[in-house]
Motif scaffolding. Structure first.
Motif, PDB file in Angstrom:
ATOM      1  N   LEU A  36       7.465  -9.132  15.851  1.00  8.76           N
ATOM      2  CA  LEU A  36       6.819  -8.750  14.603  1.00  8.76           C
ATOM      3  C   LEU A  36       5.503  -9.486  14.419  1.00  8.76           C
ATOM      4  CD1 LEU A  36       7.228  -6.921  12.202  1.00  8.76           C
ATOM      5  CD2 LEU A  36       8.478  -8.747  11.058  1.00  8.76           C
ATOM      6  N   SER A  37       5.526 -10.795  14.729  1.00  7.02           N
ATOM      7  CA  SER A  37       4.273 -11.550  14.578  1.00  7.02           C
ATOM      8  C   SER A  37       3.221 -11.034  15.546  1.00  7.02           C
ATOM      9  CB  SER A  37       4.508 -13.039  14.786  1.00  7.02           C
ATOM     10  OG  SER A  37       5.019 -13.248  16.084  1.00  7.02           O
ATOM     11  N   ILE A  55       1.739  -7.971  13.931  1.00  8.74           N
ATOM     12  CA  ILE A  55       0.827  -8.321  12.840  1.00  8.74           C
ATOM     13  C   ILE A  55      -0.499  -8.811  13.399  1.00  8.74           C
ATOM     14  CG2 ILE A  55       0.452  -9.942  10.935  1.00  8.74           C
ATOM     15  CD1 ILE A  55       3.500  -9.809  10.446  1.00  8.74           C
ATOM     16  N   MET A  56      -0.400  -9.628  14.444  1.00  4.93           N
ATOM     17  CA  MET A  56      -1.615 -10.162  15.054  1.00  4.93           C
ATOM     18  C   MET A  56      -2.466  -9.039  15.646  1.00  4.93           C
ATOM     19  SD  MET A  56      -1.745 -13.440  17.520  1.00  4.93           S
ATOM     20  CE  MET A  56      -0.420 -14.243  16.694  1.00  4.93           C
ATOM     21  N   VAL A 109      -4.225  -7.304  12.883  1.00  3.44           N
ATOM     22  CA  VAL A 109      -5.365  -8.068  12.394  1.00  3.44           C
ATOM     23  C   VAL A 109      -6.551  -7.928  13.335  1.00  3.44           C
ATOM     24  CG1 VAL A 109      -6.211 -10.407  11.964  1.00  3.44           C
ATOM     25  CG2 VAL A 109      -3.971  -9.719  11.109  1.00  3.44           C
ATOM     26  N   LEU A 110      -6.266  -7.978  14.612  1.00  5.59           N
ATOM     27  CA  LEU A 110      -7.338  -7.844  15.600  1.00  5.59           C
ATOM     28  C   LEU A 110      -7.926  -6.451  15.611  1.00  5.59           C
ATOM     29  CD1 LEU A 110      -5.822  -9.844  18.563  1.00  5.59           C
ATOM     30  CD2 LEU A 110      -7.859 -10.440  17.263  1.00  5.59           C
ATOM     31  N   ALA A 111      -7.058  -5.475  15.418  1.00  9.31           N
ATOM     32  CA  ALA A 111      -7.523  -4.096  15.522  1.00  9.31           C
ATOM     33  C   ALA A 111      -8.326  -3.678  14.308  1.00  9.31           C
ATOM     34  CB  ALA A 111      -6.334  -3.162  15.690  1.00  9.31           C
ATOM     35  N   PRO A 151     -10.990  -4.775  12.661  1.00  7.31           N
ATOM     36  CA  PRO A 151     -12.438  -4.618  12.735  1.00  7.31           C
ATOM     37  C   PRO A 151     -12.869  -3.454  13.632  1.00  7.31           C
ATOM     38  CG  PRO A 151     -11.775  -6.886  13.126  1.00  7.31           C
ATOM     39  CD  PRO A 151     -10.556  -6.054  13.193  1.00  7.31           C
ATOM     40  N   ALA A 152     -11.984  -3.059  14.552  1.00  8.40           N
ATOM     41  CA  ALA A 152     -12.375  -2.003  15.483  1.00  8.40           C
ATOM     42  C   ALA A 152     -12.406  -0.640  14.819  1.00  8.40           C
ATOM     43  CB  ALA A 152     -11.394  -1.971  16.652  1.00  8.40           C
ATOM     44  N   ASP A 188     -13.596 -16.691  10.223  1.00  5.80           N
ATOM     45  CA  ASP A 188     -13.262 -16.715   8.811  1.00  5.80           C
ATOM     46  C   ASP A 188     -12.321 -17.893   8.617  1.00  5.80           C
ATOM     47  OD1 ASP A 188     -14.651 -14.366   7.918  1.00  5.80           O
ATOM     48  OD2 ASP A 188     -13.240 -13.256   9.183  1.00  5.80           O
ATOM     49  N   LEU A 248      -8.718 -17.816   7.121  1.00  2.31           N
ATOM     50  CA  LEU A 248      -7.569 -17.185   7.780  1.00  2.31           C
ATOM     51  C   LEU A 248      -6.541 -18.221   8.246  1.00  2.31           C
ATOM     52  CD1 LEU A 248      -9.053 -14.246   9.885  1.00  2.31           C
ATOM     53  CD2 LEU A 248      -7.467 -14.115   7.976  1.00  2.31           C
ATOM     54  N   PRO A 249      -6.952 -19.212   9.080  1.00  4.79           N
ATOM     55  CA  PRO A 249      -5.961 -20.205   9.486  1.00  4.79           C
ATOM     56  C   PRO A 249      -5.448 -21.029   8.320  1.00  4.79           C
ATOM     57  CG  PRO A 249      -8.010 -20.440  10.737  1.00  4.79           C
ATOM     58  CD  PRO A 249      -8.237 -19.368   9.756  1.00  4.79           C
TER      59      PRO A 249
END
Lengths: 441, 203
Positions: free
Chosen positions: A12-13, A16-17, A20-22, A24-25, A406, A409-410
């Motif tokens: 699942l993580s 989600i990751m 998040v990466l996708a 901006p695309a 950003d 985010l972390p």
């Protein structure tokens, strides 16, 4: 079980990751109009088209039209020739309205032949909120055709001729009736004229004489009660899911020819016409148009034989004109209109027509009186708005390339982890109590 | 109070347990975001390494028709231990490769001010230590048709993000590198200005 949960959590993580990466695309898109919506719809109705011994006029007329430019136009008239009974309005810019006062005239004389009681015209239009609408309405309270004097020379001529010819005619017709009986070819005529089955003596002379007497007794030539005429075009909804509906209605009418002719006070002929309605609807989402109509229902009632004034219904069928009193100066032909719809195969535009009845009264007198009663027609068509999804060209302030992360985010992630751990601790703290409960049991 | 409730209300335990798992996953995803970008960039670089050596790219470069996101040049900075492929364009998508060439500036090694932007904390952070460059350090660019060497002309300096003058044309052959500043933020830009030293022969 724990292993499965952990594997699930990792998966699942990962998802989600990846999301998040996708993010901006995926380019933002916007709906761009590639074809403007365009439509037009019209409605028109008239209560009565009248041709009185050569004088033509329309009574109870209305029309309405809108298009997408936007334009909204409407008119209503009690009597088209009388400007005091005509109302017109038009707007052709967005968010405008016009609602002129009702135009009315009381006891309006027309061409020295007619007296129209209260005649009114009304119209209103609007283009507010991108929804053009138009409404027209024409109405008259009643029409009297007071021209009995026209008949006098005809009646005198007929009397003279009849006095000379009646003995011969009576004998001939009587012989024929006696020979073939009333069930033969003459039966419908005899029946429609109200002659009894045993009436074989002087049938025609009696009939015509009675007619002439009745005509002189009649209070007026024709009484016409015309219903309202309404035309309405309305736009609803949005270009992606609305409609433009054009509706035209000509309300019922009644024509009494020679009212008071019979001994009982009934007219010679009474023609009763129901409502005629036409509707054309344009679907703004699909650009499809649909026509429909309700043709007027017509009843014809005959007031012969002038003896008791009983009215007799005469059947009238579509496509088969009915002629009454054929061969006499009072000859009258009645045709039932019906209705029809048409569709343009190229544009998809539609039209719908609903007719009431066409009547040719007193054909033997100066060309007679022609009436077209209760006519309604509408039309609609258009092109739907087309949109396509296009990428947004973002207008950004010129700047050097953004190559920083950003930082929130972390930090947010760390905050979420702390919160999750806090909750887990509370849950674990609550766990021993449950275990103790079990032990104590 | 909460503990007592948790002991007595099973549904509350289940709900909080689910919430904690969701928060945990969200936290892991956000904390792991920079690492994920690094992995992403590594995959892109593998493709770019192959592409930069291809005849098709060489032809496109000669015709000045390199598409945004395609390999354009290799940049080597020995002082930082940097060796990465730079793509054409500085769109967010192109910059996932790590570093990108401002398309409005001359192609690498050509006359004028060649400008390149690179990530500092994510996507492999190729320009992560750009602030450590000193005057005299060399920067080598290798294009599909040749290469050249620049030398850092002055200490790194910081400008506002909207200060586009740093990539304006210059009278001399120069190279400008930009990255975000300070680390982890995009509030400013760190700029390195280098001047051309020599050309390299094509491999």
């Amino acid at each position: 079980m724990r292993t499965v949960q952990r594997l699930g959590a990792i998966a699942l993580s990962g998802l989600i990751m990846a999301a998040v990466l996708a993010l901006p695309a995926s380019a933002d898109t916007v709906s761009v109009e590639t074809q403007k919506e365009s439509f037009i719809a019209t409605a028109a109705a008239r209560g009565l088209d009248l041709n009185v011994f050569g004088t033509k006029l329309t009574i109870g007329q209305s029309s309405a039209m809108v298009n997408s430019s936007p334009l909204a136009k409407a008119s209503g008239a009690g009597v088209t020739l009388a400007s005091g009974t005509v109302s017109s309005s038009e707007v052709n810019l967005p968010d405008q309205s016009a609602n002129p006062p009702k135009a009315c005239v009381l006891n309006l004389p027309v061409a020295n032949l007619l007296t129209v009681e209260l005649a009114c015209g009304e119209s209103r239009v609007t283009t507010n909120a991108g929804a053009p609408a138009a409404f027209g309405h024409g109405s008259v309270a009643g029409v009297n055709l007071a021209a009995l004097g026209i008949l006098d020379p005809v009646i005198q001529l007929l009397r003279t001729l009849l006095n000379q010819l009646l003995p011969v005619v009576d004998q001939t017709v009587g012989t024929v009736l006696n020979t073939v009986g009333v069930s033969g070819l003459l039966a419908p005529l005899v029946s429609s004229l109200g002659l009894g089955s045993t009436s074989t003596v002087a049938p025609v002379s009696g009939l015509v004489n009675n007619l002439l007497t009745g005509i002189q007794r009649a209070t007026s030539l024709v009484n016409i009660k015309v219903g309202d005429s309404t035309s309405n075009v309305a736009t609803t909804g949005t270009p992606s899911g609305g409609a433009v509906a054009a509706t035209a209605t000509a309300s019922g009418a009644q024509i009494d020819l020679l009212p008071g002719l019979t001994l009982g006070g009934a007219p010679l002929v009474s023609i009763i016409v129901g409502d005629a309605k036409s509707v054309s609807t344009y679907d703004r989402g699909t650009a499809k148009s649909t026509p429909s109509f309700d043709a007027a229902i017509v009843r014809v009632r005959l007031g012969l034989p002038l003896l008791g004034g009983t009215l007799t219904d005469i059947p009238l069928t579509l496509g088969a004109p009915l002629t009454l009193l054929a061969g006499t100066p009072l000859e009258t032909t009645i045709s039932l209109g019906g209705g029809r719809t048409t569709t343009d195969p190229t544009t998809g535009a539609v039209a719908s027509y609903a007719d009431g009845v066409s009547v040719q009264l007193l054909k033997g007198i100066n060309g007679g009186i022609g009436l077209e009663l209760a006519h309604a027609e509408t039309g609609a068509g258009g092109q739907a708005r087309l949109v396509s999804q296009q990428q947004i060209v973002t207008q950004i302030t010129p700047a050097l390339a953004k190559t920083g992360g950003d930082p929130w985010l972390p930090m947010t992630g760390a905050g979420l982890l702390v919160l999750a751990l806090g909750i887990r601790r509370r849950l674990v703290a609550a766990q021993p109590a449950r275990t103790n409960d079990r032990v104590s049991q | 109070m909460l503990i007592d409730l948790l002991r007595t209300k099973r549904w509350l335990r289940v709900a909080l347990s689910g919430l904690s798992v969701a928060l945990l996953l969200g936290g892991v995803a956000l904390v792991g975001y920079p690492f994920a970008t690094n992995m992403w960039r590594d995959r892109i670089q593998e493709r770019l390494q192959d592409q930069i050596a291809s005849p098709e790219l060489q032809q496109a470069y000669k015709e000045r028709k390199v598409e945004t996101g395609d390999s354009l040049t290799r940049i080597k900075i020995a002082a930082l231990g940097l060796d990465t492929v730079v793509v054409q364009g500085v769109t967010p998508s192109a910059l996932r490769a790590g570093a990108g060439h401002y398309p409005q500036t001359p192609l690498p090694c050509e006359g004028g001010n060649v400008a390149i932007a690179g990530h500092r904390t994510t996507y492999g952070r190729p320009f992560g230590n750009l602030d450590q460059l000193k005057p005299g350090d060399t920067i080598e660019l290798t294009t599909p048709i040749g290469g050249c060497v620049y030398q850092v002309a002055k200490d790194p300096f910081v400008v506002a993000p909207t200060d586009l003058s740093v990539i304006d044309p210059t009278g001399e052959r120069s190279l400008t590198l930009t990255t975000c500043h300070p680390k982890g933020s995009a509030a400013q830009r760190l700029v390195i200005r280098a001047t051309w030293v020599k050309d390299l022969k094509a491999a």
